[in-house]
Write an enzyme that holds these catalytic residues in place. Structure first.
Site, PDB file in Angstrom:
ATOM      1  N   SER A  11       0.857  -1.194   0.000  1.00 56.80           N
ATOM      2  CA  SER A  11       0.000   0.000   0.000  1.00 56.80           C
ATOM      3  C   SER A  11       0.892   1.242   0.000  1.00 56.80           C
ATOM      4  O   SER A  11       1.711   1.400  -0.897  1.00 56.80           O
ATOM      5  CB  SER A  11      -0.945  -0.072   1.201  1.00 56.80           C
ATOM      6  N   HIS A  31      -2.539  -0.882  -3.516  1.00 57.45           N
ATOM      7  CA  HIS A  31      -3.704  -0.013  -3.333  1.00 57.45           C
ATOM      8  C   HIS A  31      -3.555   1.227  -4.209  1.00 57.45           C
ATOM      9  O   HIS A  31      -2.485   1.836  -4.258  1.00 57.45           O
ATOM     10  CB  HIS A  31      -3.832   0.423  -1.872  1.00 57.45           C
ATOM     11  N   ASP A  68      -4.829  -4.342   5.715  1.00 59.83           N
ATOM     12  CA  ASP A  68      -5.221  -5.242   4.627  1.00 59.83           C
ATOM     13  C   ASP A  68      -4.082  -6.238   4.408  1.00 59.83           C
ATOM     14  O   ASP A  68      -2.917  -5.887   4.532  1.00 59.83           O
ATOM     15  CB  ASP A  68      -5.493  -4.429   3.354  1.00 59.83           C
TER      16      ASP A  68
END
Ligand SMILES: C[S@@+](CC[C@H](N)C(=O)[O-])C[C@H]1O[C@@H](n2cnc3c(N)ncnc32)[C@H](O)[C@@H]1O
Lengths: 280, 207
Positions: free
Chosen positions: B16, B43, B136
């Protein structure tokens, strides 16, 4: 070590297949050719949310409990959508597709898998601004009745309006987006004249028969849930429902090429996944 | 169990915040004929185009591209999840996309990719969690481990943002915690059959 895991997987696959077969025979909804990775996810989600021990128990439950089936149906129908999603597509519809639609005296458009209606109303607004709406009839279909109910109402939450407005402008909108709705505290209600040319209907792409001859099919982000065989079947369905030269609009991440049906349609705007039916 | 005996079939990477630099440190280390596909969830904001994939492609020997629906995952290729769709892998090693709701605020979600890859590849999967500002990927990495796969986490002490690696460390049993600079060479050690070249290297950096 690898062995038991593989056994588990075989068992789970068998249970998934039995569950889908049961759902099909009992309720007529056919998910047998949906993407398996997607189905596994959604079924596990339902197992957890309903505190069921395993898929065998879920099979029993779904066969005997229609309400549970309705729940499952909603899990398997992903109705995530927005107005003017992928604004670039709407730009191209204005510049490349509208001139083609103008050549027909009357235009029938089929939105297959319309979910809660955002995409259909976006199309109605576009057609209105291009002076074409009065000559159009839009069929908006989905097999998720709850989503369809929302689509007929045309009421959306206020916190999405900023996104919708931004998309509308990027998509070549010519008026003020706020002309198309009235707002109250937490929702916007689309103006009812936008619905005049739209008929919403319950229709299952997999099991129901095709629509009458239409000039354009819009089916975006629905086929991604189908396996390759089913995709091919549905592409053939679209081919048959389109008039000569008719337009097919897919989701921007969907591919005719990879599903092996490139010979039925030729690209009009390849990046935006807008195609045209080729003659037989 | 000796890892040298395993023939890995795929690598999944979740990253991310800080992802551009992290991927730039790893992917250029892979040889053109790298033996397995590498599937990446980075992401991204919705509406982002495939700039990222093209950027990396110019700097890598392996091919880097956005994963397409129904495309087959091939060795020597790095696939990036497109913005605003979840990426899954099917039993026949083709990709699926879904628009399911965000999972823990993310679409694409690392958990979604890792869980489906764990189903498909079982013990023949390597899962890697890199820098990021949320959690995540931790469920996903745990799923990789449950199916017998190999788990790697970027050393949180040196990560640009340590939240994601720390969450992964807390949620799953991890085989290797590696500094960023070691992850590329670690992967490059896989031969064209997906087996680790020399168990020596692998064991020397084992925690
Ligand atoms: C992700 S939404 C797409 C909405 C909209 N077209 C868009 O792209 O924003 C997918 C829709 O397809 C519908 N759908 C899935 N399978 C279907 C089927 N067999 N027949 C009709 N609709 C289906 C779902 O109920 C859901 O509303």
């Amino acid at each position: 070590m690898g062995k038991p895991a593989e056994d588990d997987k075989e068992l789970e696959d068998l249970e998934v297949a039995l569950l889908l077969e049961g759902v099909f025979r009992r309720y007529g909804y056919d998910f047998r050719d949906y993407s398996l990775a997607h189905l596994r996810r959604r079924l596990r989600h339902r197992l957890q949310s309903s505190y069921l021990p395993d898929l065998g128990a879920m099979l029993h439950r779904v066969l005997s409990d229609r309400n549970f089936f309705e729940l499952l149906l909603r899990d398997l129908s992903i109705s995530v959508t927005e107005m003017f999603r992928d604004p670039g597509v709407y730009q191209r519809l204005r510049t490349e597709v509208v001139p083609r639609l103008m050549t027909w005296p009357f235009v029938k458009i089929w939105h297959a898998g319309c979910a809660t209606g955002e995409e259909v109303y976006s199309m109605a607004i576009l057609l209105h601004e291009e002076g074409l709406l009065e000559r159009c009839q839009i069929y908006a279909t989905d097999f998720n009745q709850l989503a369809l109910k929302g689509a007929k109402e045309g009421i959306y939450s206020l916190d999405q309006v900023r996104l919708f407005t931004g998309n509308y402008l990027k998509g070549g909108g010519r008026e003020s987006f706020s002309d198309y709705y009235t707002a109250d505290d937490d929702a916007v209600i689309l103006k009812s004249w936008l619905k005049k040319r739209i008929v919403f209907a319950d229709h299952n792409l997999v099991t129901d028969s095709v629509f009458s001859e239409v000039q354009m099919v819009v089916c975006r982000n629905v086929l991604i849930y189908f396996n390759r065989d089913l995709q091919q079947r549905i592409f053939r369905t679209f081919y048959e429902s389109l008039c000569p030269g008719g337009i097919l609009v897919l989701g921007t991440k969907e591919s005719l090429q990879l599903s092996g049906m490139a010979e039925l349609f030729e690209p009009v705007c390849p990046d935006e996944k807008i195609y045209k039916k080729v003659p037989q | 169990m000796s890892r040298a005996a395993v023939r890995f079939e795929a690598v999944v990477i979740g990253v991310s915040a800080g992802g551009l630099d992290a991927l730039r440190a790893i992917l250029p280390r892979l040889p053109e004929n790298f033996g397995v596909p590498v599937i990446v969830v980075q992401h991204q904001a919705p509406g982002t185009n495939d700039f990222f994939a093209r950027f990396l492609d110019q700097r890598c020997a392996v091919r880097v591209k956005e994963a397409e629906e129904k495309e087959a995952a091939a060795p020597g290729t790095v696939y990036l999840a497109p913005a605003d769709y979840h990426l899954l892998i099917e039993d026949d090693r083709t990709f699926s996309l879904t628009l399911e709701n965000r999972v823990r605020f993310a679409r694409p979600s690392i958990d979604v990719l890792f869980e489906s890859a764990a189903d498909v590849y079982g013990p023949r999967l390597i899962g890697i969690i890199l820098t990021g500002a949320n959690d995540d990927g931790s469920h996903g990495l745990a799923a990789v481990k449950r199916q017998g796969g190999l788990t790697v986490v970027q050393d949180p002490g040196a990560a640009e943002v340590d939240t994601m690696p720390r969450a992964a460390l807390a949620a799953a049993s991890i085989d290797y915690v590696l500094p960023l600079a070691a992850i590329g060479p670690f992967l490059a050690n896989l031969d064209k059959n997906g087996a680790f070249h020399s168990d020596g290297l692998v064991n020397s950096i084992r925690i």
